[in-house]
Design a protein around this motif. Structure first.
Motif, PDB file in Angstrom:
ATOM      1  N   LEU A  40       0.856  -1.185   0.000  1.00  0.00           N
ATOM      2  CA  LEU A  40       0.000   0.000   0.000  1.00  0.00           C
ATOM      3  C   LEU A  40       0.892   1.234   0.000  1.00  0.00           C
TER       4      LEU A  40
ATOM      5  N   SER B 225       1.083   5.030   0.522  1.00  0.00           N
ATOM      6  CA  SER B 225       0.294   6.050   1.212  1.00  0.00           C
ATOM      7  C   SER B 225       1.059   7.367   1.224  1.00  0.00           C
TER       8      SER B 225
ATOM      9  N   GLU C  33       3.158  -1.118   4.123  1.00  0.00           N
ATOM     10  CA  GLU C  33       2.800   0.262   3.802  1.00  0.00           C
ATOM     11  C   GLU C  33       4.056   1.044   3.469  1.00  0.00           C
TER      12      GLU C  33
ATOM     13  N   VAL D 299      -6.085   1.288   4.828  1.00  0.00           N
ATOM     14  CA  VAL D 299      -5.419   0.582   5.927  1.00  0.00           C
ATOM     15  C   VAL D 299      -6.440  -0.213   6.731  1.00  0.00           C
TER      16      VAL D 299
ATOM     17  N   CYS E 252      -5.933   7.076   2.368  1.00  0.00           N
ATOM     18  CA  CYS E 252      -5.061   5.942   2.659  1.00  0.00           C
ATOM     19  C   CYS E 252      -5.461   5.254   3.961  1.00  0.00           C
TER      20      CYS E 252
END
Length: 229
Positions: free
Chosen positions: A5, A7, A37, A25, A21
């Motif tokens: 991910l 972010s 992340e 999460v 974001c």
């Protein structure tokens, strides 16, 4: 397979703050999916994944790349149907669309009025130049003018959530007995303000503030892993 991910962060990578974001999460944690992340400054986002998106969040799931928080939630729901649902059916998707529009048109501008100068101060020098130029052009005011109205914006904030406050008289979460993506949408906006400003906008007995505290505790308290400003 590594799930990533991307972010948003400022100069401190340990303090990701994007509302969009944070939705993802919590959605990933809700589904019980492992991920890494990678918080990224504003001006480095266009280079991610060969220019896949100008904004975050971006989710890489194996060979799949997905942008936009709502599209990511829909992808997760379709790809991992045997894990806890983010929507609880088509009605939950419709509810989430409504909450998203409410959040983006009413709550996000209100948070911006409170937080925009604080966000600028969190950034490194390159991002500060970009952020000031783009935000002042969009808002039609300087960051200093925005900061001057911060106290009034804080005082006016809680009243904007009256529909949510009334809803929480009937249920623990916007999604009902437990959280759904609709909760994560609004949570993202309030977490954005919490991480960037630490502003106290709710009385201790406010049902919305109590709901937000419950959301901070979800999924092993992932929302509390980043402390308030």
């Amino acid at each position: 397979m590594t799930r990533i991910l991307y972010s948003l962060c400022g100069a401190d990578e340990s303090r990701p703050f994007s509302p969009h974001c944070w939705k993802v999460v919590l959605a990933l944690r809700h589904k019980g999916l492992d991920f890494i992340e990678k918080p990224t400054p504003f001006t480095e986002i266009p280079a991610l994944e060969n220019g896949f998106s100008k904004t975050v969040p971006i989710l890489r799931d194996g060979n799949e790349l997905i942008r936009d928080s709502f599209d990511i939630a829909l992808y997760l729901e379709e790809t991992y149907p045997n894990r806890p649902t983010l929507f609880g059916g088509e009605g939950g998707k419709a509810l989430s669309r409504f909450v998203e529009r409410f959040s983006q048109t009413i709550i996000h501008p209100a948070v911006t009025n409170i937080a925009v100068a604080d966000i600028h101060d969190m950034l490194d020098e390159t991002d500060r130049i970009y952020f000031r130029k783009s935000r002042e052009a969009f808002l039609g005011r300087t960051l200093e003018e925005m900061r001057a109205g911060r106290d009034e914006a804080i005082a006016a904030f809680a009243a904007k959530l009256e529909p949510v406050r009334q809803t929480l008289k009937y249920q623990e979460f916007i999604g009902g007995d437990g959280p759904l993506f609709a909760d994560y949408i609004l949570f993202g906006a309030l977490q954005w303000m919490r991480v960037t400003t630490g502003a106290k906008v709710f009385a201790d007995d406010d049902p919305v503030g109590q709901w937000f505290e419950r959301c901070l505790d979800l999924h092993d308290g992932v929302g509390r892993h980043v402390t308030a400003a």
